[in-house]
Design an enzyme around this catalytic site. Structure first.
Site, PDB file in Angstrom:
ATOM      1  N   HIS A  88      15.048  -5.866  29.071  1.00  0.00           N
ATOM      2  CA  HIS A  88      13.806  -6.553  28.703  1.00  0.00           C
ATOM      3  C   HIS A  88      12.733  -6.233  29.732  1.00  0.00           C
ATOM      4  O   HIS A  88      13.006  -6.117  30.926  1.00  0.00           O
ATOM      5  CB  HIS A  88      14.042  -8.064  28.622  1.00  0.00           C
ATOM      6  CG  HIS A  88      12.918  -8.811  27.987  1.00  0.00           C
ATOM      7  ND1 HIS A  88      11.754  -9.116  28.665  1.00  0.00           N
ATOM      8  CD2 HIS A  88      12.767  -9.316  26.738  1.00  0.00           C
ATOM      9  CE1 HIS A  88      10.938  -9.765  27.850  1.00  0.00           C
ATOM     10  NE2 HIS A  88      11.529  -9.899  26.682  1.00  0.00           N
ATOM     11  N   GLU A 155       9.722  -3.251  22.128  1.00  0.00           N
ATOM     12  CA  GLU A 155       8.767  -4.260  22.567  1.00  0.00           C
ATOM     13  C   GLU A 155       7.695  -3.621  23.445  1.00  0.00           C
ATOM     14  O   GLU A 155       7.892  -3.449  24.647  1.00  0.00           O
ATOM     15  CB  GLU A 155       9.472  -5.347  23.372  1.00  0.00           C
ATOM     16  CG  GLU A 155      10.482  -6.160  22.601  1.00  0.00           C
ATOM     17  CD  GLU A 155      10.945  -7.363  23.406  1.00  0.00           C
ATOM     18  OE1 GLU A 155      10.722  -8.486  22.941  1.00  0.00           O
ATOM     19  OE2 GLU A 155      11.485  -7.183  24.501  1.00  0.00           O
TER      20      GLU A 155
END
Length: 227
Positions: A88, A155
Site C-alpha cells: 500500500h 491505486e
C-alpha cells in the site's frame, strides 16, 4: 453485474469494540460479491464471519522473532487470518517500504498460501510525465504474477485520501494494460465512494475502499451499487 471484490481498508481507525460492532452489522448484508475487511492491526478478531473475509493491513515476513513493533505470521494464525495487503502506498511512502521489501513480503506470504492484495500506483509526477504504465510494470516485476491467490490493487497515489479520483478513462487504460501482464483480478482504489463506485465497478474486477468504508451506511450503499 458479475461477482466483484469489494474491500474496505479501515487503516488506523476503529478500536476493537467499534470494529466488532461494525462487522456484526455488515455480516447481515446479503450480497453475491466477495467482501473483505482490513481492520486496524490491534482490532483484528477471529475470522468467523459468514459473509466477510478479514485480512491484515500489514505483517512482517517471519513466523515470529525480534521485530519490535511488528506483528508476524504467528499473530495472524491465532485469528485464522490468511489475507493480507502488501505494498500500500502509505506503507511505501510513510514507512519507506521498497519494492524489495514488498517482494520479500509477497514471497513469504505466497509460501503460506495467503490471498495477497498487492498494491501498486504512480505519483502525480510520474503520471504527468506519461510514464505510469512503465512504472506500474516495474512495480510488478518483483512478484509472481501467476500466483493463483493474487489480487492486484491499482491505486494512483495522487488519488488516495485526496478526494480526487482518477477519470474513468484513466482507470480503464491502466486496468486494461495490467490485464496484459497478469490474469489476476485487477481492482481499483483511490477515493472510491458511494457516488463513483458503480461506474468504477463496471470497468474493474472490484474496489478497495478507504475512508468511505468507515461509514457502514456508505459501504453498504457501495456494495449494493455493485449489483
Amino acid at each position: 453485474m458479475d461477482e466483484k471484490i469489494i474491500a474496505g481498508n479501515f487503516k488506523s481507525n476503529f478500536n476493537r469494540k467499534e470494529t466488532i460492532s461494525y462487522l456484526n452489522k455488515l455480516n447481515h448484508i446479503k450480497t453475491n460479491h466477495k467482501i473483505f475487511i482490513f481492520p486496524a492491526i490491534s482490532s483484528i478478531v477471529e475470522n468467523n464471519f459468514n459473509n466477510i473475509t478479514l485480512g491484515a493491513q500489514n505483517c512482517y515476513f517471519a513466523q515470529n522473532g525480534a521485530f519490535t513493533g511488528e506483528i508476524t505470521l504467528k499473530h495472524l494464525e491465532e485469528f485464522e487470518i490468511n489475507t493480507i495487503i502488501i505494498g500500500h502506498s502509505e506503507r511505501r511512502n510513510l514507512f519507506l517500504e521498497s519494492d524489495d521489501i514488498c517482494a520479500k513480503k509477497f514471497h513469504f506470504f505466497k509460501e503460506q498460501k495467503f490471498c495477497i492484495f498487492y498494491c501498486i500506483g504512480e505519483s502525480l509526477e510520474i503520471r504527468n510525465s506519461n510514464k505510469e504504465l512503465e512504472f506500474l510494470k516495474k512495480q510488478l516485476e518483483v512478484i509472481d504474477l501467476n500466483y493463483k491467490n493474487l489480487i492486484i490493487a491499482y491505486e494512483p497515489i495522487w488519488a488516495i485520501g485526496t478526494g480526487v479520483n482518477a477519470e474513468l478513462n484513466q482507470i480503464k487504460d491502466c486496468i486494461s494494460y495490467l490485464k496484459t501482464l497478469s490474469k489476476a483480478p485487477i481492482i481499483y482504489g483511490g477515493s472510491v465512494n458511494e457516488d463513483n463506485a458503480k461506474d468504477i465497478l463496471k470497468i474493474t474486477d472490484g474496489i478497495l475502499v478507504g475512508n468511505a468504508s468507515l461509514n457502514i451506511n456508505k459501504f453498504n450503499h457501495i456494495i449494493k451499487e455493485g449489483k
